[in-house]
Design a protein around this motif. Structure first.
Motif, PDB file in Angstrom:
ATOM      1  N   LEU A  39       5.253   4.817  -1.334  1.00  0.00           N
ATOM      2  CA  LEU A  39       3.950   5.426  -1.112  1.00  0.00           C
ATOM      3  C   LEU A  39       3.760   5.631   0.381  1.00  0.00           C
ATOM      4  O   LEU A  39       3.801   4.670   1.157  1.00  0.00           O
ATOM      5  N   ILE A  40       3.580   6.899   0.782  1.00  0.00           N
ATOM      6  CA  ILE A  40       3.443   7.219   2.196  1.00  0.00           C
ATOM      7  C   ILE A  40       2.131   7.960   2.439  1.00  0.00           C
ATOM      8  O   ILE A  40       1.516   8.492   1.526  1.00  0.00           O
ATOM      9  N   GLY A  41       1.734   7.999   3.712  1.00  0.00           N
ATOM     10  CA  GLY A  41       0.520   8.703   4.089  1.00  0.00           C
ATOM     11  C   GLY A  41      -0.011   8.146   5.398  1.00  0.00           C
ATOM     12  O   GLY A  41       0.377   7.051   5.829  1.00  0.00           O
ATOM     13  N   PRO A  42      -0.892   8.882   6.067  1.00  0.00           N
ATOM     14  CA  PRO A  42      -1.437   8.426   7.347  1.00  0.00           C
ATOM     15  C   PRO A  42      -2.321   7.193   7.189  1.00  0.00           C
ATOM     16  O   PRO A  42      -2.762   6.870   6.079  1.00  0.00           O
ATOM     17  N   SER A  43      -2.571   6.523   8.288  1.00  0.00           N
ATOM     18  CA  SER A  43      -3.461   5.360   8.269  1.00  0.00           C
ATOM     19  C   SER A  43      -4.830   5.763   7.741  1.00  0.00           C
ATOM     20  O   SER A  43      -5.354   6.829   8.084  1.00  0.00           O
ATOM     21  N   ALA A 158       8.711 -13.184  -4.795  1.00  0.00           N
ATOM     22  CA  ALA A 158       8.089 -12.141  -5.611  1.00  0.00           C
ATOM     23  C   ALA A 158       8.801 -11.940  -6.942  1.00  0.00           C
ATOM     24  O   ALA A 158       8.187 -11.541  -7.932  1.00  0.00           O
ATOM     25  N   LEU A 159      10.107 -12.219  -6.988  1.00  0.00           N
ATOM     26  CA  LEU A 159      10.905 -11.950  -8.182  1.00  0.00           C
ATOM     27  C   LEU A 159      11.160 -13.182  -9.048  1.00  0.00           C
ATOM     28  O   LEU A 159      11.647 -13.055 -10.171  1.00  0.00           O
ATOM     29  N   LEU A 160      10.827 -14.366  -8.534  1.00  0.00           N
ATOM     30  CA  LEU A 160      11.240 -15.606  -9.193  1.00  0.00           C
ATOM     31  C   LEU A 160      10.779 -15.690 -10.642  1.00  0.00           C
ATOM     32  O   LEU A 160      11.528 -16.091 -11.526  1.00  0.00           O
ATOM     33  N   HIS A 161       9.557 -15.299 -10.924  1.00  0.00           N
ATOM     34  CA  HIS A 161       8.994 -15.435 -12.276  1.00  0.00           C
ATOM     35  C   HIS A 161       9.224 -14.190 -13.132  1.00  0.00           C
ATOM     36  O   HIS A 161       8.598 -14.011 -14.162  1.00  0.00           O
ATOM     37  N   ARG A 162      10.159 -13.341 -12.685  1.00  0.00           N
ATOM     38  CA  ARG A 162      10.529 -12.111 -13.388  1.00  0.00           C
ATOM     39  C   ARG A 162       9.317 -11.245 -13.712  1.00  0.00           C
ATOM     40  O   ARG A 162       9.089 -10.877 -14.870  1.00  0.00           O
ATOM     41  N   PRO A 163       8.541 -10.864 -12.703  1.00  0.00           N
ATOM     42  CA  PRO A 163       7.379 -10.015 -12.960  1.00  0.00           C
ATOM     43  C   PRO A 163       7.826  -8.607 -13.346  1.00  0.00           C
ATOM     44  O   PRO A 163       8.894  -8.148 -12.944  1.00  0.00           O
ATOM     45  N   SER A 164       7.006  -7.931 -14.126  1.00  0.00           N
ATOM     46  CA  SER A 164       7.332  -6.557 -14.510  1.00  0.00           C
ATOM     47  C   SER A 164       6.905  -5.558 -13.449  1.00  0.00           C
ATOM     48  O   SER A 164       7.296  -4.389 -13.498  1.00  0.00           O
ATOM     49  N   ILE A 165       6.105  -6.030 -12.462  1.00  0.00           N
ATOM     50  CA  ILE A 165       5.600  -5.149 -11.398  1.00  0.00           C
ATOM     51  C   ILE A 165       5.777  -5.860 -10.055  1.00  0.00           C
ATOM     52  O   ILE A 165       5.323  -6.993  -9.882  1.00  0.00           O
ATOM     53  N   VAL A 166       6.428  -5.185  -9.112  1.00  0.00           N
ATOM     54  CA  VAL A 166       6.623  -5.731  -7.763  1.00  0.00           C
ATOM     55  C   VAL A 166       5.999  -4.763  -6.766  1.00  0.00           C
ATOM     56  O   VAL A 166       6.328  -3.572  -6.763  1.00  0.00           O
ATOM     57  N   LEU A 167       5.106  -5.267  -5.915  1.00  0.00           N
ATOM     58  CA  LEU A 167       4.387  -4.448  -4.945  1.00  0.00           C
ATOM     59  C   LEU A 167       4.663  -4.965  -3.547  1.00  0.00           C
ATOM     60  O   LEU A 167       4.646  -6.177  -3.306  1.00  0.00           O
ATOM     61  N   ALA A 168       4.923  -4.048  -2.614  1.00  0.00           N
ATOM     62  CA  ALA A 168       5.236  -4.436  -1.238  1.00  0.00           C
ATOM     63  C   ALA A 168       4.449  -3.569  -0.261  1.00  0.00           C
ATOM     64  O   ALA A 168       4.519  -2.341  -0.330  1.00  0.00           O
ATOM     65  N   ASP A 169       3.704  -4.204   0.626  1.00  0.00           N
ATOM     66  CA  ASP A 169       2.878  -3.500   1.603  1.00  0.00           C
ATOM     67  C   ASP A 169       3.496  -3.647   2.987  1.00  0.00           C
ATOM     68  O   ASP A 169       3.437  -4.718   3.586  1.00  0.00           O
ATOM     69  N   GLU A 170       4.128  -2.589   3.473  1.00  0.00           N
ATOM     70  CA  GLU A 170       4.774  -2.576   4.789  1.00  0.00           C
ATOM     71  C   GLU A 170       5.687  -3.797   4.989  1.00  0.00           C
ATOM     72  O   GLU A 170       5.551  -4.540   5.962  1.00  0.00           O
ATOM     73  N   PRO A 171       6.628  -4.035   4.088  1.00  0.00           N
ATOM     74  CA  PRO A 171       7.448  -5.254   4.178  1.00  0.00           C
ATOM     75  C   PRO A 171       8.404  -5.286   5.361  1.00  0.00           C
ATOM     76  O   PRO A 171       8.955  -6.340   5.674  1.00  0.00           O
ATOM     77  N   VAL A 199       6.784  -0.658  -6.213  1.00  0.00           N
ATOM     78  CA  VAL A 199       5.995   0.268  -5.404  1.00  0.00           C
ATOM     79  C   VAL A 199       5.916  -0.293  -3.986  1.00  0.00           C
ATOM     80  O   VAL A 199       5.444  -1.419  -3.792  1.00  0.00           O
ATOM     81  N   VAL A 200       6.390   0.484  -3.019  1.00  0.00           N
ATOM     82  CA  VAL A 200       6.443   0.047  -1.625  1.00  0.00           C
ATOM     83  C   VAL A 200       5.629   0.993  -0.757  1.00  0.00           C
ATOM     84  O   VAL A 200       5.803   2.217  -0.824  1.00  0.00           O
ATOM     85  N   ARG A 213      11.226   7.815  -6.273  1.00  0.00           N
ATOM     86  CA  ARG A 213      10.058   8.694  -6.192  1.00  0.00           C
ATOM     87  C   ARG A 213       9.383   8.546  -4.840  1.00  0.00           C
ATOM     88  O   ARG A 213       9.337   7.447  -4.276  1.00  0.00           O
ATOM     89  N   ILE A 214       8.846   9.668  -4.354  1.00  0.00           N
ATOM     90  CA  ILE A 214       8.056   9.651  -3.134  1.00  0.00           C
ATOM     91  C   ILE A 214       6.638  10.091  -3.489  1.00  0.00           C
ATOM     92  O   ILE A 214       6.431  11.224  -3.940  1.00  0.00           O
ATOM     93  N   LEU A 215       5.692   9.194  -3.315  1.00  0.00           N
ATOM     94  CA  LEU A 215       4.291   9.476  -3.582  1.00  0.00           C
ATOM     95  C   LEU A 215       3.570   9.581  -2.252  1.00  0.00           C
ATOM     96  O   LEU A 215       3.639   8.663  -1.427  1.00  0.00           O
ATOM     97  N   SER A 216       2.912  10.695  -2.030  1.00  0.00           N
ATOM     98  CA  SER A 216       2.229  10.948  -0.761  1.00  0.00           C
ATOM     99  C   SER A 216       0.725  10.976  -1.005  1.00  0.00           C
ATOM    100  O   SER A 216       0.251  11.601  -1.956  1.00  0.00           O
ATOM    101  N   ILE A 217      -0.025  10.295  -0.137  1.00  0.00           N
ATOM    102  CA  ILE A 217      -1.466  10.261  -0.281  1.00  0.00           C
ATOM    103  C   ILE A 217      -2.124  10.677   1.031  1.00  0.00           C
ATOM    104  O   ILE A 217      -1.696  10.271   2.115  1.00  0.00           O
TER     105      ILE A 217
END
Length: 239
Positions: A39-43, A158-171, A199-200, A213-217
């Motif tokens: 996920l990309i886009g300006p501040s 983040a992965l230890l409990h085998r989540p179905s959704i992993v989210l990362a904010d400016e990692p 989703v990163v 995928r590239i998602l732009s906002i």
């Protein structure tokens, strides 16, 4: 592919009366298992707001969020806590590890919160430490690790409990390019192996070729871009 996460008409507004700001405007999105999106886009464009809604940390003003075809009830706090503990894994700009715990203890607490038994926690922890080349760090504290090592621990957490959704904010914001690229590649590898939605959020456009995928906002409006490789392997995006 199996649908894991769906946004239906997600809108987020702030203010009241004649002064209302729409940070997100009617976002419709669907994410499938094993799919990696950036996920990309300006501040100020709404990236972190959308990620917070996907992570059940922020309620939308309108629309609904579905996880495995089940609508999320943002008004049921105990239900939200269970969803976050069972189905979600978070990676932030800074690793945010508990400084008074060892790396092993930082990871094990996530498994206990998710209801895993001790034997499963140990097996999973051993496996992730080996895959992410962190065996030697097991009994160390976060302040004894480099930035890249701490981010690898954050991936394992983040992965230890085998989540179905992993989210990362400016990692990778606090890392140099090579270390950041390595961290993202490790995250992608592990998320795909676990068939998790990833989703990163990033400002680093050099990372874009790594994702499906590239998602732009921009101004609260979301669009999807297609990756295209031309003859000389130069990468560019085409709306």
């Amino acid at each position: 592919m199996k649908s894991i996460l769906t946004c239906q008409g997600i809108t987020k507004s702030y203010g009241s009366g004649d002064i209302i700001e729409n940070v997100l405007k009617q976002v419709d999105l669907e994410f499938f298992e094993g799919q990696a999106s950036v996920l990309i886009g300006p501040s100020g464009s709404g990236k972190t707001t959308l990620l917070s809604i996907l992570g059940c940390l922020l309620a939308p003003s309108e629309g609904q969020l579905l996880i495995a075809d089940q609508s999320v009830n943002f008004f049921d706090k105990s239900s939200l806590t269970e969803v976050r503990r069972q189905k979600l894994g978070f990676i932030f700009q800074h690793a945010q590890l508990l400084p008074f715990l060892t790396i092993e203890e930082n990871l094990a607490i996530v498994g206990r919160n998710a209801g895993m038994n001790d034997a499963d926690i140990k097996q999973r922890l051993d496996n992730l430490l080996q895959r992410l080349e962190l065996q030697a760090m097991r009994y160390k504290h976060p302040n004894q690790l480099s930035g890249g090592q701490r981010q690898r621990v954050a991936i394992a957490r983040a992965l230890l409990h085998r989540p179905s959704i992993v989210l990362a904010d400016e990692p990778t914001a606090a890392l140099d390019w090579l270390t950041g690229k390595t961290v993202v590649e490790l995250l992608l590898e592990q998320a795909r192996l676990e068939k998790a939605v990833l989703v990163v959020v990033t400002h680093d456009t050099r990372m874009l070729p790594l994702f499906d995928r590239i998602l732009s906002i921009a101004d609260g409006l979301l669009s999807e871009q297609q990756q295209t490789a031309i003859a000389d392997n130069t990468f560019y995006t085409q709306t």
